[in-house]
Design an enzyme around this catalytic site. Structure first.
Site, short mmCIF file in Angstrom:
data_model
loop_
_atom_site.label_atom_id
_atom_site.label_comp_id
_atom_site.label_asym_id
_atom_site.label_seq_id
_atom_site.Cartn_x
_atom_site.Cartn_y
_atom_site.Cartn_z
N LYS A 154 11.18 8.81 8.23
CA LYS A 154 12.42 8.04 8.41
C LYS A 154 13.11 7.81 7.05
O LYS A 154 14.33 7.89 6.96
CB LYS A 154 12.13 6.70 9.10
CG LYS A 154 11.74 6.83 10.57
CD LYS A 154 12.87 7.37 11.42
CE LYS A 154 12.54 7.37 12.90
NZ LYS A 154 13.54 8.05 13.73
N ASP B 62 16.51 16.27 27.15
CA ASP B 62 15.16 15.93 26.67
C ASP B 62 14.34 17.21 26.73
O ASP B 62 14.69 18.15 27.44
CB ASP B 62 14.53 14.85 27.57
CG ASP B 62 13.44 14.05 26.86
OD1 ASP B 62 13.69 12.87 26.54
OD2 ASP B 62 12.35 14.61 26.61
N ILE B 63 13.24 17.22 25.99
CA ILE B 63 12.36 18.39 26.06
C ILE B 63 11.59 18.38 27.37
O ILE B 63 11.20 19.41 27.90
CB ILE B 63 11.41 18.44 24.83
CG1 ILE B 63 10.79 19.81 24.69
CG2 ILE B 63 10.36 17.33 24.90
CD1 ILE B 63 10.10 20.02 23.36
N ARG B 64 11.37 17.16 27.89
CA ARG B 64 10.73 17.01 29.20
C ARG B 64 11.82 17.11 30.26
O ARG B 64 12.94 16.69 30.04
CB ARG B 64 10.08 15.64 29.36
CG ARG B 64 8.93 15.38 28.42
CD ARG B 64 8.32 14.04 28.73
NE ARG B 64 9.10 12.92 28.19
CZ ARG B 64 9.30 11.77 28.83
NH1 ARG B 64 8.82 11.59 30.04
NH2 ARG B 64 9.99 10.80 28.27
N GLY C 57 16.67 13.23 23.73
CA GLY C 57 15.57 12.26 23.88
C GLY C 57 15.95 11.19 24.90
O GLY C 57 15.53 10.04 24.81
N TYR D 188 5.37 8.55 9.90
CA TYR D 188 6.61 8.17 10.60
C TYR D 188 7.58 7.51 9.61
O TYR D 188 8.75 7.90 9.51
CB TYR D 188 6.23 7.20 11.72
CG TYR D 188 7.40 6.61 12.48
CD1 TYR D 188 8.18 7.38 13.31
CD2 TYR D 188 7.67 5.23 12.40
CE1 TYR D 188 9.23 6.82 14.04
CE2 TYR D 188 8.70 4.67 13.12
CZ TYR D 188 9.48 5.47 13.94
OH TYR D 188 10.51 4.90 14.65
N LEU E 272 15.11 10.65 27.90
CA LEU E 272 14.12 10.11 28.84
C LEU E 272 13.17 9.14 28.15
O LEU E 272 12.22 8.65 28.76
CB LEU E 272 13.30 11.25 29.48
CG LEU E 272 14.10 12.19 30.38
CD1 LEU E 272 13.20 13.30 30.93
CD2 LEU E 272 14.74 11.42 31.54
N GLY E 273 13.42 8.82 26.90
CA GLY E 273 12.55 7.90 26.16
C GLY E 273 12.92 6.45 26.38
O GLY E 273 13.82 6.12 27.16
N GLN E 274 12.21 5.57 25.65
CA GLN E 274 12.39 4.12 25.85
C GLN E 274 13.85 3.73 25.62
O GLN E 274 14.45 3.01 26.41
CB GLN E 274 11.48 3.33 24.91
CG GLN E 274 11.50 1.84 25.20
CD GLN E 274 10.94 0.99 24.06
OE1 GLN E 274 10.66 1.48 22.97
NE2 GLN E 274 10.79 -0.29 24.31
P1 NAD Z 1 10.33 7.64 22.88
O1 NAD Z 1 9.09 8.28 22.38
O2 NAD Z 1 10.24 6.65 23.99
O3 NAD Z 1 11.38 8.76 23.33
C1 NAD Z 1 11.60 9.93 22.59
C2 NAD Z 1 12.08 11.00 23.57
O4 NAD Z 1 12.29 12.20 22.84
C3 NAD Z 1 11.06 11.31 24.66
O5 NAD Z 1 11.66 11.24 25.95
C4 NAD Z 1 10.60 12.72 24.34
O6 NAD Z 1 10.29 13.50 25.50
C5 NAD Z 1 11.81 13.28 23.61
N1 NAD Z 1 11.46 14.40 22.74
C6 NAD Z 1 10.32 14.58 22.03
N2 NAD Z 1 10.35 15.75 21.39
C7 NAD Z 1 11.55 16.30 21.67
C8 NAD Z 1 12.17 17.53 21.29
N3 NAD Z 1 11.54 18.41 20.49
N4 NAD Z 1 13.41 17.79 21.75
C9 NAD Z 1 14.04 16.92 22.58
N5 NAD Z 1 13.49 15.75 23.00
C10 NAD Z 1 12.26 15.46 22.54
O7 NAD Z 1 11.07 6.98 21.62
P2 NAD Z 1 12.10 5.76 21.60
O8 NAD Z 1 11.30 4.51 21.49
O9 NAD Z 1 13.08 5.90 22.69
O10 NAD Z 1 12.76 6.00 20.18
C11 NAD Z 1 13.97 6.72 20.02
C12 NAD Z 1 14.33 6.75 18.55
O11 NAD Z 1 14.43 5.40 18.05
C13 NAD Z 1 13.31 7.44 17.64
O12 NAD Z 1 13.96 8.09 16.59
C14 NAD Z 1 12.50 6.30 17.09
O13 NAD Z 1 11.92 6.64 15.86
C15 NAD Z 1 13.55 5.22 16.94
N6 NAD Z 1 12.98 3.87 16.93
C16 NAD Z 1 12.43 3.34 18.05
C17 NAD Z 1 11.89 2.05 17.99
C18 NAD Z 1 11.28 1.40 19.22
O14 NAD Z 1 10.80 0.26 19.15
N7 NAD Z 1 11.28 2.05 20.37
C19 NAD Z 1 11.93 1.32 16.80
C20 NAD Z 1 12.46 1.92 15.67
C21 NAD Z 1 13.02 3.18 15.74
#
Ligand code: NAD
Length: 325
Positions: free
Chosen positions: A151, A42-44, A16, A147, A18-20
């Site tokens: 969790k 990442d999946i993307r 993951g 969600y 490429l995520g936030q």
């Molecule tokens: P996000 O949605 O920005 O990033 C998630 C990434 O996972 C994406 O790049 C997506 O392409 C990738 N992904 C999705 N499906 C996938 C798969 N099957 N295989 C591989 N990669 C895959 O999320 P985030 O904000 O970066 O959050 C990351 C983690 O932190 C998550 O578990 C989220 O629940 C947790 N979290 C985030 C926040 C927040 O404020 N951002 C708060 C609490 C918990």
């Protein structure tokens, strides 16, 4: 509990990436352990994905195990998930991804060379009957979103694998995360990132939560610091194997607007609460993270004003360097 070897050298896989959070965590881990010691996935797949980077679906257990063995990964950060607001649009898939991804990671720790896992939980594990202020580590947990349900179940799986199979899994209940490098991925706290971008670009913002909705938030550098700190702490100091409360900064949209107006006095915010208001109303307003402080010396660096100043400074520089249409 598996004891860490004195000579433990992390060989890391971030799922993951490429995520936030992943984008920032990948950079921070590479700064710390070296570029080649940290593989992003990442999946993307995008052209900008910084090498070494591989395409990987966390739900594909066979490929996950192969990647771990092939690259001799000993440390996994699994960040792949569907977040709170997006999850409500497809509850069954959110449950499937959030659970299967975690179980595949935990199983990898039993059957491959993997030694240590980070998996984030969230303040979404709390619900309408949880204490609202300084919500304790243990108390009523009655999440209302798929969600939050995933969790909370995930936390129990982490604790179970730690107890039954000696898996070294570590977790934080992140609050809403605010950063300037990456955009949020469909959560209920996304407003607190969007507002900075629109304040600088348009001078106005329409908030999807009401003005007086307090939520626990955290500036991304603090979240990255906490993540690396809990992963580097000695195994015996991690007493909680489900997930640690993590506090940060608690504020309402109205309080954030005032903090932004100290730098941008003409900025105006209007309010049009949507379905995310009900989710926010079910969550705590502030979090007691004293267990993290006691066990592995957690302390946040940023308050609301310090975060606001840094966000505006970084994003102003970003927009000044990007040609405007
Ligand atoms: P996000 O949605 O920005 O990033 C998630 C990434 O996972 C994406 O790049 C997506 O392409 C990738 N992904 C999705 N499906 C996938 C798969 N099957 N295989 C591989 N990669 C895959 O999320 P985030 O904000 O970066 O959050 C990351 C983690 O932190 C998550 O578990 C989220 O629940 C947790 N979290 C985030 C926040 C927040 O404020 N951002 C708060 C609490 C918990």
């Amino acid at each position: 509990m598996k004891r860490e070897k004195d000579s433990f050298t992390p060989k890391v896989l971030v799922i993951g990436a490429l995520g936030q959070i992943g984008q920032e965590l990948l950079l921070a881990l590479r700064d710390r352990y070296g570029q080649d010691a940290v593989i992003g996935s990442d999946i993307r797949v995008t052209d900008e994905a910084p090498a070494p980077f591989i395409s990987l679906d966390v739900m594909n257990r066979k490929k996950l195990f192969e990647v771990i063995e092939q690259h001799q990964i000993n440390t996994l950060y699994n960040l792949a998930a569907i977040l709170s607001a997006k999850g409500e649009q497809n509850p069954e898939f959110a449950w499937k991804l959030n659970m299967e991804g975690l179980l595949n990671s935990l199983e990898a720790a039993r059957h491959t060379c993997l030694e240590k896992i980070f998996w984030p939980s969230s303040i979404a594990v709390f619900g309408p009957n949880s204490d609202k202020n300084q919500t304790p580590q243990l108390g009523i947990m009655d999440p209302t979103t798929v969600y939050g349900i995933s969790k909370l179940a995930g936390e129990r799986w982490c604790d179970y694998y730690s107890e039954k199979y000696d898996v070294d899994v570590r977790s934080l209940r992140y609050p809403g995360l605010i950063g300037y490098t990456s955009m949020p991925g469909g959560g209920t706290t996304d407003y607190a990132v969007e507002i900075f971008h629109e304040a600088l670009q348009k001078g106005t913002y329409e908030c999807f939560l009401s003005a007086d909705t307090p939520l626990p938030m955290m500036f991304m550098p603090d979240a990255i610091k906490a993540t690396i700190q809990i992963m580097e702490a000695p195994a015996e100091s991690i007493r909680i194997r489900s997930s640690y409360n993590l506090g940060g900064i608690s504020f309402t949209p109205a309080e954030l607007v005032v903090a932004i107006q100290q730098h941008l006095p003409t900025f105006q915010c209007s309010y049009a609460p949507d379905f995310r208001q009900a989710i926010a109303d079910s969550w705590p307003g502030s979090i007691d993270d004293s267990a993290a402080s006691e066990d592995w010396n957690w302390q946040a660096d940023y308050d609301l004003n310090a975060m606001t100043e840094e966000m505006l400074m970084q994003l102003s520089a970003h927009y000044a360097s990007v040609p405007q249409p």
